[in-house]
Design a protein around this motif. Structure first.
Motif, PDB file in Angstrom:
ATOM      1  N   ASP A  24      -9.601 -19.426   2.469  1.00 38.30           N
ATOM      2  CA  ASP A  24      -8.892 -19.786   1.545  1.00 38.30           C
ATOM      3  C   ASP A  24      -8.581 -19.261   0.271  1.00 38.30           C
ATOM      4  OD1 ASP A  24      -8.211 -21.918   2.986  1.00 38.30           O
ATOM      5  OD2 ASP A  24      -9.833 -23.328   2.461  1.00 38.30           O
ATOM      6  N   PHE A  25      -7.747 -18.709  -0.575  1.00 42.43           N
ATOM      7  CA  PHE A  25      -7.586 -18.044  -1.741  1.00 42.43           C
ATOM      8  C   PHE A  25      -6.575 -18.891  -2.510  1.00 42.43           C
ATOM      9  CE2 PHE A  25      -8.851 -14.566   1.111  1.00 42.43           C
ATOM     10  CZ  PHE A  25      -9.916 -13.929   0.283  1.00 42.43           C
ATOM     11  N   PRO A  26      -6.831 -18.761  -3.804  1.00 35.66           N
ATOM     12  CA  PRO A  26      -5.732 -19.409  -4.822  1.00 35.66           C
ATOM     13  C   PRO A  26      -4.303 -18.687  -4.408  1.00 35.66           C
ATOM     14  CG  PRO A  26      -7.638 -18.486  -6.033  1.00 35.66           C
ATOM     15  CD  PRO A  26      -7.873 -17.897  -4.603  1.00 35.66           C
ATOM     16  N   GLU A  27      -3.301 -19.827  -4.752  1.00 34.68           N
ATOM     17  CA  GLU A  27      -1.987 -19.418  -4.321  1.00 34.68           C
ATOM     18  C   GLU A  27      -1.334 -18.085  -5.271  1.00 34.68           C
ATOM     19  OE1 GLU A  27       2.426 -21.385  -4.436  1.00 34.68           O
ATOM     20  OE2 GLU A  27       0.844 -22.459  -5.454  1.00 34.68           O
ATOM     21  N   ALA A  28      -1.872 -17.795  -6.538  1.00 36.19           N
ATOM     22  CA  ALA A  28      -1.670 -16.819  -7.263  1.00 36.19           C
ATOM     23  C   ALA A  28      -2.124 -15.433  -6.579  1.00 36.19           C
ATOM     24  CB  ALA A  28      -1.990 -16.704  -8.689  1.00 36.19           C
ATOM     25  N   VAL A  29      -3.354 -15.507  -6.085  1.00 40.48           N
ATOM     26  CA  VAL A  29      -3.802 -14.261  -5.226  1.00 40.48           C
ATOM     27  C   VAL A  29      -3.039 -14.070  -3.963  1.00 40.48           C
ATOM     28  CG1 VAL A  29      -5.905 -13.295  -4.226  1.00 40.48           C
ATOM     29  CG2 VAL A  29      -6.192 -14.779  -6.293  1.00 40.48           C
ATOM     30  N   VAL A  30      -2.947 -14.888  -3.198  1.00 38.77           N
ATOM     31  CA  VAL A  30      -2.173 -14.852  -2.093  1.00 38.77           C
ATOM     32  C   VAL A  30      -0.647 -14.147  -2.358  1.00 38.77           C
ATOM     33  CG1 VAL A  30      -1.035 -15.778  -0.062  1.00 38.77           C
ATOM     34  CG2 VAL A  30      -3.350 -16.600  -0.676  1.00 38.77           C
ATOM     35  N   ARG A  31      -0.017 -14.697  -3.251  1.00 34.36           N
ATOM     36  CA  ARG A  31       1.333 -14.185  -3.699  1.00 34.36           C
ATOM     37  C   ARG A  31       1.025 -12.885  -4.158  1.00 34.36           C
ATOM     38  NH1 ARG A  31       5.314 -17.827  -3.705  1.00 34.36           N
ATOM     39  NH2 ARG A  31       4.867 -20.183  -3.935  1.00 34.36           N
ATOM     40  N   GLU A  32       0.025 -12.505  -4.750  1.00 29.00           N
ATOM     41  CA  GLU A  32       0.033 -11.343  -5.216  1.00 29.00           C
ATOM     42  C   GLU A  32      -0.331 -10.244  -4.119  1.00 29.00           C
ATOM     43  OE1 GLU A  32      -3.312  -8.671  -7.923  1.00 29.00           O
ATOM     44  OE2 GLU A  32      -3.203 -10.846  -8.441  1.00 29.00           O
ATOM     45  N   LEU A  33      -1.151 -10.531  -3.225  1.00 27.08           N
ATOM     46  CA  LEU A  33      -1.335  -9.758  -1.880  1.00 27.08           C
ATOM     47  C   LEU A  33      -0.082  -9.627  -1.031  1.00 27.08           C
ATOM     48  CD1 LEU A  33      -4.723 -11.386  -0.993  1.00 27.08           C
ATOM     49  CD2 LEU A  33      -4.294  -8.860  -2.280  1.00 27.08           C
ATOM     50  N   ALA A  34       0.615 -10.668  -0.820  1.00 26.84           N
ATOM     51  CA  ALA A  34       1.938 -10.569  -0.060  1.00 26.84           C
ATOM     52  C   ALA A  34       2.884  -9.624  -0.811  1.00 26.84           C
ATOM     53  CB  ALA A  34       2.358 -11.966  -0.109  1.00 26.84           C
ATOM     54  N   ALA A  35       3.045  -9.658  -2.088  1.00 25.85           N
ATOM     55  CA  ALA A  35       3.875  -8.890  -2.775  1.00 25.85           C
ATOM     56  C   ALA A  35       3.467  -7.341  -2.904  1.00 25.85           C
ATOM     57  CB  ALA A  35       3.924  -9.180  -4.457  1.00 25.85           C
ATOM     58  N   LEU A  36       2.004  -6.952  -2.921  1.00 30.05           N
ATOM     59  CA  LEU A  36       1.664  -5.707  -2.741  1.00 30.05           C
ATOM     60  C   LEU A  36       1.739  -5.280  -1.535  1.00 30.05           C
ATOM     61  CD1 LEU A  36      -0.189  -3.303  -4.214  1.00 30.05           C
ATOM     62  CD2 LEU A  36      -2.168  -4.732  -3.310  1.00 30.05           C
ATOM     63  N   LEU A  37       1.474  -5.930  -0.405  1.00 25.07           N
ATOM     64  CA  LEU A  37       1.791  -5.568   0.903  1.00 25.07           C
ATOM     65  C   LEU A  37       3.181  -4.889   1.204  1.00 25.07           C
ATOM     66  CD1 LEU A  37      -0.238  -8.008   2.889  1.00 25.07           C
ATOM     67  CD2 LEU A  37      -0.938  -5.832   2.900  1.00 25.07           C
ATOM     68  N   ALA A  38       4.221  -5.945   0.614  1.00 26.69           N
ATOM     69  CA  ALA A  38       5.630  -5.580   0.655  1.00 26.69           C
ATOM     70  C   ALA A  38       5.764  -4.358  -0.147  1.00 26.69           C
ATOM     71  CB  ALA A  38       6.574  -6.808   0.078  1.00 26.69           C
ATOM     72  N   ILE A  39       5.182  -4.018  -1.330  1.00 31.20           N
ATOM     73  CA  ILE A  39       5.664  -2.859  -1.739  1.00 31.20           C
ATOM     74  C   ILE A  39       5.024  -1.606  -0.970  1.00 31.20           C
ATOM     75  CG2 ILE A  39       4.956  -1.507  -4.011  1.00 31.20           C
ATOM     76  CD1 ILE A  39       5.009  -4.070  -5.613  1.00 31.20           C
ATOM     77  N   ARG A  40       3.701  -1.617  -0.377  1.00 26.48           N
ATOM     78  CA  ARG A  40       3.268  -0.533   0.235  1.00 26.48           C
ATOM     79  C   ARG A  40       4.008  -0.292   1.634  1.00 26.48           C
ATOM     80  NH1 ARG A  40       1.308   0.109  -3.959  1.00 26.48           N
ATOM     81  NH2 ARG A  40      -1.294   0.065  -4.252  1.00 26.48           N
ATOM     82  N   HIS A  41       4.371  -1.482   2.162  1.00 26.52           N
ATOM     83  CA  HIS A  41       5.274  -1.297   3.212  1.00 26.52           C
ATOM     84  C   HIS A  41       6.675  -0.486   3.025  1.00 26.52           C
ATOM     85  CE1 HIS A  41       7.115  -1.997   7.087  1.00 26.52           C
ATOM     86  NE2 HIS A  41       7.959  -2.506   6.593  1.00 26.52           N
ATOM     87  N   ALA A  42       7.105  -0.733   1.854  1.00 27.77           N
ATOM     88  CA  ALA A  42       8.703  -0.119   1.562  1.00 27.77           C
ATOM     89  C   ALA A  42       8.336   1.344   1.073  1.00 27.77           C
ATOM     90  CB  ALA A  42       9.024  -1.023   0.286  1.00 27.77           C
ATOM     91  N   GLU A  43       7.052   1.656   0.909  1.00 31.10           N
ATOM     92  CA  GLU A  43       6.563   3.462   0.546  1.00 31.10           C
ATOM     93  C   GLU A  43       6.495   4.007   1.985  1.00 31.10           C
ATOM     94  OE1 GLU A  43       3.144   2.755  -1.757  1.00 31.10           O
ATOM     95  OE2 GLU A  43       4.311   2.502  -3.549  1.00 31.10           O
ATOM     96  N   LEU A  44       6.236   3.204   2.851  1.00 31.05           N
ATOM     97  CA  LEU A  44       6.404   4.300   4.181  1.00 31.05           C
ATOM     98  C   LEU A  44       7.483   4.901   4.357  1.00 31.05           C
ATOM     99  CD1 LEU A  44       4.289   1.229   6.280  1.00 31.05           C
ATOM    100  CD2 LEU A  44       3.399   3.476   5.020  1.00 31.05           C
TER     101      LEU A  44
END
Length: 304
Positions: free
Chosen positions: A284-304
């Motif tokens: 369980d993580f705060p919603e803001a943290v999960v949203r931040e992680l999801a956005a970061l993963l999407a950015i990293r994926h777009a860089e591949l």
């Protein structure tokens, strides 16, 4: 200009360098020193200097294939951000407003042995194989902070809240700006490390703060080391989840834009689990943290 990405895989002792775009097989690939090499593809093109994510032996052979592999390197463990030692001589401050939560050296800080230390105590017994197990093993006592001692975990600092930390029904908040700091844990406050920073030290050292992504990675890595489980559900109660499968839990990388070696995880992620796959360890993580992680993963994926 040729771009590159280099990653260090400690389990197999290999550094892999991928260069692109490469129109033809590199004509020259050589080590300059323990942490740098160069790639030259054509006589009329400049040499591309590559910063390696870890040191290698000068006499190491460079194998030319689709990727360049350099062997015989020693693994380096990923550090846990903001351990107890990093708090010595520094105040604990709110990351949002800088409000002092704990004065420097007001309390002794101790690292917890593990996030799941009590769970593992059941296995730390010496007994003979023919001894019966009719009675359940005694559970150890609970580690709790005191008025003069705080306990430091992978992603939290457990403290008896002073007047500078306000306790509400939803948990601990900053007494200065009201920013959420973490949940209540009995009579203690379980303060998230990403919500605070180690303030300026007596020697003038700058405040230290790390983003939530580093602490989330450290939590997953600690669970992998303890349970050997690589699938996780990062959930926000009542607000959805991000499902993560860690393929490589501990690697280091450099790139054309990141010359300093950095620790990283290689993961697959999705907004829903694979059909029939229920073996995800929940966190369980705060919603803001999960949203931040999801956005970061999407950015990293777009860089591949």
């Amino acid at each position: 200009m040729v771009s590159y990405y280099a990653e260090y895989l400690p389990r197999i002792g290999t550094v892999t360098v991928t260069a692109s775009p490469v129109e033809e097989r590199p004509r020259q690939v050589s080590l300059l020193n323990a942490t740098r090499m160069f790639i030259k593809t054509k006589d009329d093109q400049p040499i591309r200097l590559v910063y390696l994510p870890t040191a290698v032996a000068r006499d190491t052979a460079v194998v030319l294939a689709d990727q360049c592999q350099i062997a015989d390197v020693a693994p380096e463990p990923a550090p846990v951000p903001l351990p107890a030692g990093a708090l010595a001589g520094r105040p604990l401050e709110c990351a949002a407003c800088g409000h002092e939560l704990l004065a420097a050296d007001a309390r002794r800080a101790l690292d917890l042995p593990s996030e799941n230390w009590a769970e593992m105590m059941d296995f730390w017994h010496c007994h003979k194989p023919d001894h019966g197990h009719g009675r359940p093993p005694a559970r150890p006592g609970t580690l709790a902070p005191t008025a003069d001692m705080c306990l430091v975990g992978v992603a939290h600092v457990s403290v008896v809240p002073p007047a500078t930390i306000k306790m509400t029904e939803s948990g601990a908040t900053c007494g200065g700006c009201g920013a959420p700091l973490g949940p209540a844990d009995g009579g203690a406050a379980k303060v998230w490390k990403w919500a605070v920073r180690a303030g300026r030290g007596a020697d003038g050292a700058k405040p230290v703060h790390f983003p939530a992504e580093l602490y989330a990675s450290a939590v997953l890595l600690a669970s992998i080391q303890l349970h050997a489980n690589h699938k996780f559900e990062l959930r926000v109660p009542g607000a959805g989840s991000v499902y993560v499968w860690v393929l490589n839990p501990s690697m280091m990388f450099t790139s054309s834009t990141q010359h300093t070696p950095a620790h990283a995880m290689k993961v697959l992620y999705a907004g829903a689990p694979a059909e029939g796959d229920a073996e995800y360890e929940p966190f369980d993580f705060p919603e803001a943290v999960v949203r931040e992680l999801a956005a970061l993963l999407a950015i990293r994926h777009a860089e591949l």
